[in-house]
Motif scaffolding. Structure first.
Motif, short mmCIF file in Angstrom:
data_model
loop_
_atom_site.label_atom_id
_atom_site.label_comp_id
_atom_site.label_asym_id
_atom_site.label_seq_id
_atom_site.Cartn_x
_atom_site.Cartn_y
_atom_site.Cartn_z
N UNK A 36 0.85 -1.20 0.00
CA UNK A 36 0.00 0.00 0.00
C UNK A 36 0.88 1.25 0.00
N UNK A 37 0.26 2.39 -0.24
CA UNK A 37 1.00 3.66 -0.18
C UNK A 37 1.61 3.82 1.21
N UNK A 38 2.79 4.43 1.24
CA UNK A 38 3.47 4.70 2.50
C UNK A 38 3.43 6.21 2.72
N UNK A 39 2.94 6.59 3.89
CA UNK A 39 2.82 8.00 4.26
C UNK A 39 3.79 8.28 5.40
N UNK A 40 4.58 9.33 5.25
CA UNK A 40 5.44 9.78 6.35
C UNK A 40 4.77 10.99 6.99
N UNK A 41 4.65 10.95 8.29
CA UNK A 41 4.07 12.07 9.02
C UNK A 41 5.21 13.00 9.44
N UNK A 42 5.04 14.27 9.12
CA UNK A 42 6.02 15.29 9.45
C UNK A 42 5.35 16.34 10.31
N UNK A 43 6.16 17.10 11.03
CA UNK A 43 5.65 18.19 11.84
C UNK A 43 6.42 18.30 13.14
N UNK A 44 6.10 19.34 13.87
CA UNK A 44 6.73 19.56 15.17
C UNK A 44 6.28 18.46 16.14
N UNK A 52 -0.44 10.94 16.33
CA UNK A 52 -1.02 9.63 16.65
C UNK A 52 -2.42 9.51 16.03
N UNK A 53 -3.19 10.58 16.08
CA UNK A 53 -4.53 10.57 15.47
C UNK A 53 -4.42 10.45 13.95
N UNK A 58 -4.81 7.40 8.83
CA UNK A 58 -4.10 6.94 7.64
C UNK A 58 -4.08 5.41 7.59
N UNK A 59 -3.87 4.78 8.74
CA UNK A 59 -3.86 3.32 8.81
C UNK A 59 -5.24 2.77 8.47
N UNK A 60 -6.27 3.39 9.01
CA UNK A 60 -7.64 2.96 8.72
C UNK A 60 -7.94 3.08 7.23
N UNK A 61 -7.32 4.06 6.57
CA UNK A 61 -7.51 4.26 5.13
C UNK A 61 -6.68 3.29 4.29
#
Length: 142
Positions: A36-44, A52-53, A58-61
Motif C-alpha cells: 500500500x502507499x506509504x505516508x510519512x508524518x512530518x511536523x513539530x 497519533x490521530x 491513515x492506517x484505517x484508510x
C-alpha cells in the motif's frame, strides 16, 4: 518463413538496458510486493498527539505510516544529557529524511511550521513527493 534480422555490425552501438536509479528500484520493489502507499508524518513534535490521530486515520484508510518515534521535548533518560541529546537530534533528523525517501507522500500535521518541518517539506518536494497538510493554510509553498 520469417525474415532473419540483419547481422550486427561492429560499428553499430550495442543497446544496453539502463540500470535503475535507487528511487526506481525502490518503486519497482514496492510495486512487486504490492505494498500500500506509504505516508510519512512530518511536523513539530509538539503535535505528537495529533500525529497519533493522523496515524490512526491513515492506517484505517489502508496506508502504511511512518512518523517520528521520539519526542525530544518530553523528558526521557535517553536524551537527558544535553550533549547526547544534540547528537541524538542529528541522528533522528537523518532517520526522518530516510523515512521521507521511503514514503510515497508526506502528511504535515499541525498548525505551525518551524525550521525543521520547513526543511522536511522542502526535502519531500525536492524528491517529488506529494505533500498534504492537516492545516493547508500553513503550507509554505502555497
Amino acid at each position: 518463413m520469417p525474415a532473419r534480422p540483419a547481422p550486427h555490425r561492429p560499428e553499430d552501438p550495442v543497446p544496453y538496458p539502463q540500470p535503475l536509479t535507487p528511487e526506481e528500484s525502490l518503486a519497482d520493489a514496492k510495486k512487486r510486493l504490492d505494498l500500500p502507499r506509504i505516508v510519512v508524518i512530518c511536523g513539530s513534535t509538539r503535535f505528537m498527539a495529533e500525529m497519533a490521530e493522523a496515524e490512526l486515520r491513515e492506517t484505517e484508510a489502508g496506508r502504511i505510516v511512518v512518523k517520528p518515534g521520539c519526542d525530544l521535548k518530553s523528558p526521557h533518560a535517553l536524551w537527558s544529557d544535553p550533549v547526547e541529546a544534540e547528537a541524538l537530534k542529528a541522528r533522528l533528523d537523518e532517520l526522518h529524511r530516510a523515512k521521507i525517501r521511503l514514503a510515497d507522500e508526506a502528511l504535515v500535521v499541525g498548525d505551525y511550521i518551524g525550521d525543521s518541518t520547513r526543511a522536511e517539506i522542502a526535502y519531500a518536494r525536492e524528491l517529488g513527493k506529494p505533500v498534504r497538510f492537516t492545516h493547508p493554510e500553513v503550507d509554505p509553498g502555497a
